[in-house]
Design a protein around this motif. Structure first.
Motif: not given
Length: 164
Positions: A100-102, A110-111, A124-129
């Motif tokens: 919920r960082s946004k 925001i992942g 590039i990879k999305v991990s831990e949001n």
């Protein structure tokens, strides 16, 4: 002081853009628990005067003075400073892991995965949001920076910017 850099040269990069400090809540700043706290440890550790605090109180590296020694990295209690190859200018300026960082920061990753989808090299990879760039694969094309809806992925050269 002029210092000769090794090749390939590394520079420090603070993976925090201070966006959580840009907007104040009634109780004060809604600070990200993963971001730069502005404690000054990195400034004290740097013997080359390459780090200062920006207008948000977030550490910022002056790359022309940085020799990549890693003293700032070792001194950072938040672990938001990393060394990167100087010739790879595409960086993710966010360390926030919260889903919920946004809600806390208008400038956090925001992942969403758009960067991952557009990267032609699979770097590039999305991990831990949040997004991670694998420097050994990155072509520095900036496709990820252009796709990032929050402007979190930046081109340190200042050539590419995100779409508005």
């Amino acid at each position: 002081m002029i210092v000769k850099k090794k090749f390939p040269s590394k520079v420090a990069c603070v993976h925090c853009n201070g966006g959580c400090r840009a907007h104040k809540s009634p109780e004060g700043y809604d600070l990200c628990k993963y971001g730069c706290t502005g404690c000054g440890n990195c400034i004290a550790a740097c013997r080359f005067d390459a780090i200062h605090l920006d207008s948000y109180g977030v550490a910022e590296v002056e790359e022309s003075k940085c020799v990549g020694c890693g003293a700032c990295y070792r001194s950072c209690p938040q672990r938001v400073i990393h060394l990167r190859l100087e010739d790879n200018p595409i960086v993710v300026l966010c360390s926030n892991k919260d889903a919920r960082s946004k809600d806390v920061c208008d400038a956090s990753c925001i992942g969403c995965g758009l960067c991952e989808k557009v990267c032609p090299a699979g770097a590039i990879k999305v991990s831990e949001n949040r997004a991670f760039i694998y420097a050994e694969k990155c072509l520095s094309c900036g496709a990820c920076a252009m796709a990032c809806p929050r402007g979190v992925i930046r081109d340190k050269r200042g050539i590419l910017t995100y779409r508005i």
